[in-house]
Write a protein that holds these residues in place. Structure first.
Motif, PDB file in Angstrom:
ATOM      1  N   GLN A 120      39.082  40.650  30.158  1.00  0.00           N
ATOM      2  CA  GLN A 120      40.068  39.482  30.402  1.00  0.00           C
ATOM      3  C   GLN A 120      39.698  38.433  31.066  1.00  0.00           C
ATOM      4  O   GLN A 120      40.125  37.440  30.993  1.00  0.00           O
ATOM      5  CB  GLN A 120      41.549  40.236  31.038  1.00  0.00           C
ATOM      6  N   ALA A 121      38.930  38.899  32.246  1.00  0.00           N
ATOM      7  CA  ALA A 121      38.291  37.844  33.379  1.00  0.00           C
ATOM      8  C   ALA A 121      37.370  36.837  32.374  1.00  0.00           C
ATOM      9  O   ALA A 121      37.154  35.819  32.479  1.00  0.00           O
ATOM     10  CB  ALA A 121      37.728  38.495  34.419  1.00  0.00           C
ATOM     11  N   TYR A 122      36.467  37.539  31.541  1.00  0.00           N
ATOM     12  CA  TYR A 122      35.556  36.942  30.771  1.00  0.00           C
ATOM     13  C   TYR A 122      36.275  35.787  29.745  1.00  0.00           C
ATOM     14  O   TYR A 122      35.856  34.460  29.541  1.00  0.00           O
ATOM     15  CB  TYR A 122      34.912  37.820  29.692  1.00  0.00           C
ATOM     16  N   ALA A 123      37.514  36.309  29.173  1.00  0.00           N
ATOM     17  CA  ALA A 123      38.189  35.327  28.349  1.00  0.00           C
ATOM     18  C   ALA A 123      38.750  34.220  29.029  1.00  0.00           C
ATOM     19  O   ALA A 123      38.813  33.148  28.378  1.00  0.00           O
ATOM     20  CB  ALA A 123      39.369  36.082  27.605  1.00  0.00           C
ATOM     21  N   ARG A 124      39.056  34.599  30.307  1.00  0.00           N
ATOM     22  CA  ARG A 124      39.500  33.056  31.123  1.00  0.00           C
ATOM     23  C   ARG A 124      38.339  32.452  31.781  1.00  0.00           C
ATOM     24  O   ARG A 124      38.462  31.217  32.449  1.00  0.00           O
ATOM     25  CB  ARG A 124      40.351  33.815  32.209  1.00  0.00           C
ATOM     26  N   ARG A 125      36.985  33.111  31.607  1.00  0.00           N
ATOM     27  CA  ARG A 125      36.042  32.391  32.229  1.00  0.00           C
ATOM     28  C   ARG A 125      36.168  32.489  33.783  1.00  0.00           C
ATOM     29  O   ARG A 125      35.428  31.666  34.297  1.00  0.00           O
ATOM     30  CB  ARG A 125      35.857  30.637  31.841  1.00  0.00           C
ATOM     31  N   ASP A 126      36.507  33.609  34.179  1.00  0.00           N
ATOM     32  CA  ASP A 126      36.598  33.738  35.613  1.00  0.00           C
ATOM     33  C   ASP A 126      35.124  34.336  36.104  1.00  0.00           C
ATOM     34  O   ASP A 126      34.479  34.839  35.054  1.00  0.00           O
ATOM     35  CB  ASP A 126      37.422  34.783  36.018  1.00  0.00           C
ATOM     36  N   HIS A 127      34.581  34.405  37.195  1.00  0.00           N
ATOM     37  CA  HIS A 127      33.702  35.024  37.726  1.00  0.00           C
ATOM     38  C   HIS A 127      33.981  36.119  37.968  1.00  0.00           C
ATOM     39  O   HIS A 127      35.163  36.512  38.500  1.00  0.00           O
ATOM     40  CB  HIS A 127      32.929  33.992  39.014  1.00  0.00           C
ATOM     41  N   VAL A 128      33.115  37.197  37.863  1.00  0.00           N
ATOM     42  CA  VAL A 128      33.445  38.651  38.524  1.00  0.00           C
ATOM     43  C   VAL A 128      32.148  39.039  39.319  1.00  0.00           C
ATOM     44  O   VAL A 128      31.109  38.596  39.468  1.00  0.00           O
ATOM     45  CB  VAL A 128      33.512  39.615  37.293  1.00  0.00           C
ATOM     46  N   CYS A 129      32.383  40.077  40.441  1.00  0.00           N
ATOM     47  CA  CYS A 129      31.425  40.547  41.361  1.00  0.00           C
ATOM     48  C   CYS A 129      32.111  42.040  41.552  1.00  0.00           C
ATOM     49  O   CYS A 129      33.235  42.313  41.355  1.00  0.00           O
ATOM     50  CB  CYS A 129      31.754  39.848  42.655  1.00  0.00           C
ATOM     51  N   LEU A 130      30.805  42.935  41.312  1.00  0.00           N
ATOM     52  CA  LEU A 130      31.110  44.341  41.406  1.00  0.00           C
ATOM     53  C   LEU A 130      30.424  44.869  42.624  1.00  0.00           C
ATOM     54  O   LEU A 130      29.226  44.758  42.953  1.00  0.00           O
ATOM     55  CB  LEU A 130      30.412  44.911  40.097  1.00  0.00           C
ATOM     56  N   ILE A 131      31.149  45.477  43.304  1.00  0.00           N
ATOM     57  CA  ILE A 131      30.753  46.319  44.639  1.00  0.00           C
ATOM     58  C   ILE A 131      31.365  47.623  44.591  1.00  0.00           C
ATOM     59  O   ILE A 131      32.362  48.261  43.930  1.00  0.00           O
ATOM     60  CB  ILE A 131      31.455  45.811  46.017  1.00  0.00           C
ATOM     61  N   ALA A 132      30.240  48.601  44.698  1.00  0.00           N
ATOM     62  CA  ALA A 132      30.461  50.222  45.053  1.00  0.00           C
ATOM     63  C   ALA A 132      30.282  50.727  46.384  1.00  0.00           C
ATOM     64  O   ALA A 132      29.471  50.193  46.920  1.00  0.00           O
ATOM     65  CB  ALA A 132      29.753  50.775  44.066  1.00  0.00           C
ATOM     66  N   PHE A 133      31.103  51.559  46.731  1.00  0.00           N
ATOM     67  CA  PHE A 133      30.787  52.125  47.977  1.00  0.00           C
ATOM     68  C   PHE A 133      31.053  53.604  47.809  1.00  0.00           C
ATOM     69  O   PHE A 133      31.918  54.261  47.339  1.00  0.00           O
ATOM     70  CB  PHE A 133      31.856  51.722  48.974  1.00  0.00           C
ATOM     71  N   ARG A 134      29.855  54.364  48.597  1.00  0.00           N
ATOM     72  CA  ARG A 134      29.762  55.742  48.465  1.00  0.00           C
ATOM     73  C   ARG A 134      28.931  56.151  49.465  1.00  0.00           C
ATOM     74  O   ARG A 134      28.068  55.344  49.822  1.00  0.00           O
ATOM     75  CB  ARG A 134      29.712  56.351  46.910  1.00  0.00           C
ATOM     76  N   GLY A 135      28.971  57.681  49.853  1.00  0.00           N
ATOM     77  CA  GLY A 135      27.836  57.938  50.824  1.00  0.00           C
ATOM     78  C   GLY A 135      28.191  57.423  52.278  1.00  0.00           C
ATOM     79  O   GLY A 135      29.267  57.543  52.900  1.00  0.00           O
ATOM     80  N   THR A 136      27.320  56.418  52.843  1.00  0.00           N
ATOM     81  CA  THR A 136      27.563  55.912  54.037  1.00  0.00           C
ATOM     82  C   THR A 136      27.633  54.418  54.197  1.00  0.00           C
ATOM     83  O   THR A 136      27.885  53.727  55.148  1.00  0.00           O
ATOM     84  CB  THR A 136      26.542  56.346  55.083  1.00  0.00           C
ATOM     85  N   GLU A 137      27.566  53.846  52.699  1.00  0.00           N
ATOM     86  CA  GLU A 137      27.455  52.332  52.993  1.00  0.00           C
ATOM     87  C   GLU A 137      27.890  51.912  51.553  1.00  0.00           C
ATOM     88  O   GLU A 137      28.113  52.481  50.599  1.00  0.00           O
ATOM     89  CB  GLU A 137      26.034  51.871  53.059  1.00  0.00           C
ATOM     90  N   ALA A 138      28.210  50.458  51.311  1.00  0.00           N
ATOM     91  CA  ALA A 138      28.522  49.910  50.217  1.00  0.00           C
ATOM     92  C   ALA A 138      27.457  49.049  49.529  1.00  0.00           C
ATOM     93  O   ALA A 138      26.524  48.774  50.171  1.00  0.00           O
ATOM     94  CB  ALA A 138      29.805  48.840  50.671  1.00  0.00           C
TER      95      ALA A 138
END
Length: 543
Positions: free
Chosen positions: A390-408
């Motif tokens: 849906q974000a791509y259809a609106r031409r939004d920028h996206v950013c992906l962050i994952a957190f696990r263990g002791t850090e992100a």
């Protein structure tokens, strides 16, 4: 509830007549016989306001026909120029500008009261929240039938401002407001005034316990943002001690009213879909509306109506608007000066205005810890993939962050590449602790960088809420919660939009509290699949 809602509506109108300082009431009801009957109690001198009313009608302006007929300047008197009650029809359609003007009128004078008639059919169709905050009462008559309405009978009003209330009771009312998650001081002030007005209405000079209970219920229920938990039995002893102390100080007129009685009175009026209504209000307030922030300019973007102003660096004059403003004055100016031709004064100058939308950045912060991986990580990945599409259809920028263990970990910097983002998301492993604060801090850093580049960031956090890793990497559940709240306060101070999606099997109270600190939406979605998760998030983001 219908009879009670009707009773509260009629009583609120009487209390406003006793004390105009209560601001007014918002009545949610479609046009029909119920509202028609209630309108019999509206003040006879109430002046009707339409959502499209002009500033000239509000504040007064030039009466062009009378000016031309008399040959001298004649001005109209605006609705806000004289004191008295106001009646706002179709209040859900009132623009932000009109809401601001009415709010200022209510703030600067107790001579105005407002009856707002909200005819909205959907949850997000409601009176502007900033204006609603300045009205003491809210009543929903949507489920009230005509047979539930008593006949209108208005007794003579009591003398205003004759009742007294003890300082201990004022402190207690303020404490109850805080327990209900109400962060505005207007609410306890309204409750105090309503309690005094109730006492005056019943011909009493002192506020009694029943006045306080009813006043809190009528002014707090629609403002509550959380439902206080039921107290434990052992926690009921302190009010008894306080009662003994107040009896010893018999001169302070304390009511000895337990907090639980006030809370129970408010709980009885809380709507069943309280949190859904709060989410709809946040969406209507402009948070995550599917586009970036609106920015005013004078050079490019979508044209806006021109406004009177002065020529300055970079300003562009609106010739048509300037000529239109000057046209009604030409005859008068020619007679005054004896000179033919076009007469343009500085007050006629209109400046062009434009509005441009900045690009939006959606920062997905995904919990990939062991607790989440064992339960909802697969659904969370699927939901993020749908949202990415849906974000791509609106031409939004996206950013992906994952957190696990002791850090992100920043898996993907801001991009518009849908394929690359999906590839990184599919390869996301699960396991380890839950460093929620680290994930939020990384999202905060990305949002700050995006804001500096002119983007409008929105953070979506998907987690089960079982944070147990502090920012320093230590295994400390208590410190992890404190660190997450600290980062949340920084995000709120920066004005960053945020939404928390609770993907746990049971709603986590800590996440609800965290969303309140963020001033963001909270969506508890246990047992929801990827499609439902994405639809719920998209609704809040107004995709």
């Amino acid at each position: 509830m219908a009879n009670e809602s009707w009773h509260h509506a009629t009583l609120a109108l009487q209390l406003i007549a006793i004390d105009p300082g209560l601001g007014g009431i918002c009545i949610k009801a479609r046009s029909g016989p119920v509202r028609e009957r209630l309108s019999q109690m509206f003040p006879a001198d109430a002046r009707r306001i339409h959502p499209a009313i002009s500033d000239e009608a509000l504040y007064g302006g030039l009466d062009l026909s009378a000016t031309l007929a008399r040959g001298e300047l004649v001005k109209d008197t605006g609705l806000l120029s004289t004191s008295g009650p106001l009646l706002l029809t179709m209040a859900e359609r009132a623009s932000t500008a009109l809401a601001a003007r009415l709010a200022v009128a209510l703030d600067t004078s107790n001579d105005h009261t407002l009856i707002a008639l909200d005819e909205g059919a959907e949850p997000d169709e409601a009176l502007n929240p900033k204006l609603a905050e300045r009205l003491a009462f809210f009543v929903d008559l949507s489920d009230c039938a005509l047979r539930d309405c008593d006949e209108i009978s208005v007794p003579p009003l009591a003398v205003r401002g004759t009742a007294t209330i003890s300082p201990d009771t004022i402190t207690q009312i303020t404490r109850i407001a805080e327990e209900l998650g109400i962060d505005s001081l207007r609410a306890p002030l309204f409750a105090i005034r309503a309690a005094k007005a109730l006492a005056a209405f019943n011909q009493r000079t002192e506020v009694i316990a029943e006045d306080v209970q009813l006043a809190c219920a009528m002014t707090f229920a629609h403002r509550a943002t959380r439902v206080p938990e039921e107290p434990q039995q052992e926690e009921q002893s302190p009010p008894q001690n306080q009662s003994d102390e107040s009896q010893d100080n018999g001169d302070n007129n304390s009511l000895n009213l337990p907090d639980e009685l006030l809370l129970e009175a408010v709980r009885a009026l809380l709507p069943d879909n309280l949190f859904d209504q709060l989410a709809a209000q946040k969406a209507r307030a402009g948070r995550g509306n599917g586009t970036g922030a609106a920015r005013k300019g004078n050079r490019r973007g979508r044209p806006l109506p021109s406004r009177a102003g002065r020529l300055s660096d970079g300003a562009r004059i609106d010739i048509i608007g300037t000529l239109r403003a000057a046209a009604p004055w030409q005859t008068i100016r020619r007679r005054a000066t004896g000179r033919e031709g076009l007469h343009i004064h500085s007050s006629d100058i209109h400046i062009k205005r434009y509005e441009e939308k900045s690009d939006r950045l959606l920062i997905f912060t995904v919990d990939a810890s062991g607790s989440s991986a064992l339960t909802r990580l697969a659904e969370a990945k699927g939901a993020v993939e749908l949202l990415l599409t849906q974000a791509y259809a609106r031409r939004d920028h996206v950013c992906l962050i994952a957190f696990r263990g002791t850090e992100a970990e920043l898996l993907l910097p801001p991009t518009r590449s849908l394929v690359q983002t999906k590839r990184r998301l599919a390869a996301l492993p699960g396991g380890g602790g839950t460093p929620l604060a680290a994930g939020m801090l990384t999202a905060f850093e990305q949002s700050a960088q995006a804001a500096r580049r002119g983007l409008t960031p929105t953070i979506a956090i998907l987690t089960d809420g079982r944070a147990n890793i502090a920012l320093d990497g230590s295994v400390d559940r208590k410190q992890a919660a404190v660190d997450a709240q600290t980062v949340a306060k920084s995000l709120r101070a920066a004005g960053t939009d945020a939404i928390i999606i609770d993907t746990g099997n049971r709603p986590e109270p800590a996440l609800r509290n965290l969303s309140q600190i963020l001033d963001g939406a909270y969506l508890p979605l246990p047992r929801a699949d990827a499609e439902r998760l994405s639809k719920s998030v998209a609704t809040v983001l107004e995709s």
